[in-house]
Motif scaffolding. Sequence first.
Motif, mmCIF file in Angstrom:
data_model
loop_
_atom_site.group_PDB
_atom_site.id
_atom_site.type_symbol
_atom_site.label_atom_id
_atom_site.label_comp_id
_atom_site.label_asym_id
_atom_site.label_seq_id
_atom_site.Cartn_x
_atom_site.Cartn_y
_atom_site.Cartn_z
ATOM 1 N N HIS A 144 0.762 -0.998 -0.103
ATOM 2 C CA HIS A 144 0.240 -0.009 -0.038
ATOM 3 C C HIS A 144 0.970 1.124 0.081
ATOM 4 C CE1 HIS A 144 -3.895 -1.701 0.318
ATOM 5 N NE2 HIS A 144 -3.210 -3.009 0.822
ATOM 6 N N GLY A 145 0.296 2.291 -0.608
ATOM 7 C CA GLY A 145 1.214 3.594 -0.845
ATOM 8 C C GLY A 145 0.377 4.632 -1.270
ATOM 9 N N PHE A 146 0.887 5.401 -1.926
ATOM 10 C CA PHE A 146 0.189 6.669 -2.100
ATOM 11 C C PHE A 146 0.610 7.056 -3.788
ATOM 12 C CE2 PHE A 146 -1.232 11.243 -1.513
ATOM 13 C CZ PHE A 146 -2.236 11.025 -0.656
ATOM 14 N N ASN A 147 -0.323 7.893 -4.285
ATOM 15 C CA ASN A 147 -0.050 8.585 -5.584
ATOM 16 C C ASN A 147 -0.251 10.017 -5.569
ATOM 17 O OD1 ASN A 147 -0.251 6.011 -7.315
ATOM 18 N ND2 ASN A 147 -2.017 5.805 -5.996
ATOM 19 N N TRP A 148 0.771 10.844 -6.101
ATOM 20 C CA TRP A 148 0.800 12.146 -6.306
ATOM 21 C C TRP A 148 0.408 12.398 -7.596
ATOM 22 C CZ3 TRP A 148 3.574 10.101 -2.162
ATOM 23 C CH2 TRP A 148 3.583 10.779 -1.033
ATOM 24 N N LEU A 149 -0.387 13.430 -7.895
ATOM 25 C CA LEU A 149 -0.765 13.578 -9.209
ATOM 26 C C LEU A 149 -0.662 15.177 -9.366
ATOM 27 C CD1 LEU A 149 -4.086 11.572 -9.365
ATOM 28 C CD2 LEU A 149 -2.194 11.093 -10.880
ATOM 29 N N GLY A 150 0.044 15.749 -10.654
ATOM 30 C CA GLY A 150 0.043 17.001 -10.856
ATOM 31 C C GLY A 150 0.322 17.183 -12.472
ATOM 32 N N ASP A 151 0.197 18.651 -12.815
ATOM 33 C CA ASP A 151 0.476 18.933 -14.067
ATOM 34 C C ASP A 151 1.258 20.071 -13.817
ATOM 35 O OD1 ASP A 151 0.395 20.412 -16.413
ATOM 36 O OD2 ASP A 151 -1.843 20.335 -16.787
ATOM 37 N N PRO A 152 2.793 19.876 -14.411
ATOM 38 C CA PRO A 152 3.673 21.006 -14.252
ATOM 39 C C PRO A 152 3.393 22.504 -14.923
ATOM 40 C CG PRO A 152 4.675 19.191 -14.930
ATOM 41 C CD PRO A 152 3.303 18.840 -14.840
ATOM 42 N N ALA A 153 2.482 22.415 -15.914
ATOM 43 C CA ALA A 153 1.796 23.496 -16.673
ATOM 44 C C ALA A 153 0.634 24.080 -16.339
ATOM 45 C CB ALA A 153 1.849 22.947 -18.309
ATOM 46 N N ASN A 154 -0.075 23.450 -15.463
ATOM 47 C CA ASN A 154 -1.562 23.935 -15.093
ATOM 48 C C ASN A 154 -1.811 23.361 -13.521
ATOM 49 O OD1 ASN A 154 -4.046 24.395 -14.756
ATOM 50 N ND2 ASN A 154 -4.737 23.417 -16.694
ATOM 51 N N PRO A 175 0.652 20.637 -7.148
ATOM 52 C CA PRO A 175 1.153 21.567 -8.242
ATOM 53 C C PRO A 175 2.924 21.225 -8.247
ATOM 54 C CG PRO A 175 0.257 22.925 -6.623
ATOM 55 C CD PRO A 175 0.049 21.778 -5.936
ATOM 56 N N ASP A 176 3.259 20.700 -7.229
ATOM 57 C CA ASP A 176 4.864 20.296 -7.291
ATOM 58 C C ASP A 176 5.294 19.083 -7.492
ATOM 59 O OD1 ASP A 176 5.196 23.073 -6.542
ATOM 60 O OD2 ASP A 176 5.138 22.299 -4.386
ATOM 61 N N ILE A 177 4.283 18.594 -8.689
ATOM 62 C CA ILE A 177 4.743 17.063 -8.993
ATOM 63 C C ILE A 177 6.225 16.884 -9.562
ATOM 64 C CG2 ILE A 177 3.938 17.465 -11.279
ATOM 65 C CD1 ILE A 177 3.547 14.163 -9.148
#
Length: 305
Positions: A144-154, A175-177
Motif C-alpha cells: 500500500h502506498g500513495f499517488n501524487w498527481l500534478g500538471d507542471p503546466a497547469n 502543483p509540485d509534481i
Amino acid sequence: MSSTWHILGAGSLGSLWACRLARAGKAVRLILRDPQRLAAYQAAGGLTLVEQGQAQQHAIPAETAAASGPIHRLLLACKAYDAERAVASIAPRLARDADLILLQNGLGSQDAVATLVPHVRCLSASSTEGAFRESDWQVNFAGHGFNWLGDPANPAPPAWLDELVDAGIPHQWTPDILTRLWRKLALNCAINPLTVLHECRNGGLLEHRCEVATLCAELADLLKVCGQPEAAQALGEEVERVIQATSANYSSMYQDVRQGRRTEIHYLLGHACRTAARHGQPVPHLERLYRRLVEQLNARGLPSD
Ligand code: NAP
C-alpha cells in the motif's frame, strides 16, 4: 465528454488501477499491445487482482490501439522506455480535450511524450504503491502506498479526481509534481544502482554508508542547480531512513537485473547525469556509478538505454 478510463498497459500498475476503477463501477477499457496479446487476454477472461490473498477477476473490456473511437482520458501504464512508442501508436485517437496521465517512474519520458501530443493535457503521477505480476493478467497488490498527481503546466485539478476517491485509490493533487518526481529519482539513484553493483538487499548498503553519502551530496547539489531545492532537503537522512525501513527488500532495479529484465536506468541515473551535464554541474561519482552500472548491464546482455 466520455468518462471512460482507457488504460494502456495491463502490467502491474495498469492492472492495479484498472481493477480498482472497474470494481467501483467506472467505465474502463484496456489497450493492449497487439492482436496476439488481446487474444490471450480474452482467453483468460479478464484481469485478476490479488489483494491480501483474495483473488477477484474483473472482465474489463480490451482493445488494441488500432481500434476506433476517440479517447478523452488515458492512463499510460507502460515502462518509461516504452512510453513514446506507445503514445505514438494511440495519438490519432486522443481528443483535443484529452487528459493523459503518465505513471512512468523517473524523468525524461514525460517531456518526450508531451512533445509528441502537444494538443493534450499531460499529467504526471508519482506512485509509492507496489504491485507485481504473478502471471499474465494477474496482479498482486503487494504494497500500500500513495499517488501524487500534478500538471507542471497547469495547477488546476482535473474533475475526475473524485473517481479516484470512489475507487479507493489514495492520491493527492499537487502543483509540485516535478519536485516529487525529482525526489523519488534522487532516492532511486542513491540506492538502487548500488544494490545491483554490491549484489545486496537495501540493508546491505549500511556497510557502504560513505559511498551512499557521497552520492547524496552530489544529488543534493544537482537538485539545487536544476531548480529543485526542496527535493534536496535532508536527502541523505531520508535515504538512510529508506535503507533502514526496507533493509530486507531487494530494490526494483536489483530484481529487474536478476530476472534479466530491462531497467529504467536511462530515466533515473541516466537522466540525473544528462541534467548535470546540461547545467555544467560536475557529478563524478554519479557518472562513475552510471558507467559501472552500464558495464554490468552490458555484461549481462541487458540494454542500458
Ligand atoms: P509492467 O508490469 O512491466 O507493465 C507494463 C505494461 O505495459 C506491460 O503489460 C506491457 O505489455 C505494456 N505495454 C508496453 N508497451 C505497450 C504498448 N505499446 N501497447 C500496449 N501495452 C504496452 O510495468 P509496471 O511495473 O506496471 O510499471 C509501469 C511504470 O510504473 C514504470 O515506470 C514503473 O517504474 C512504475 N512503477 C511501478 C510500480 C510497481 O509496483 N509495479 C510502482 C511504482 C512505479 P506486455 O504485457 O504485452 O509486455
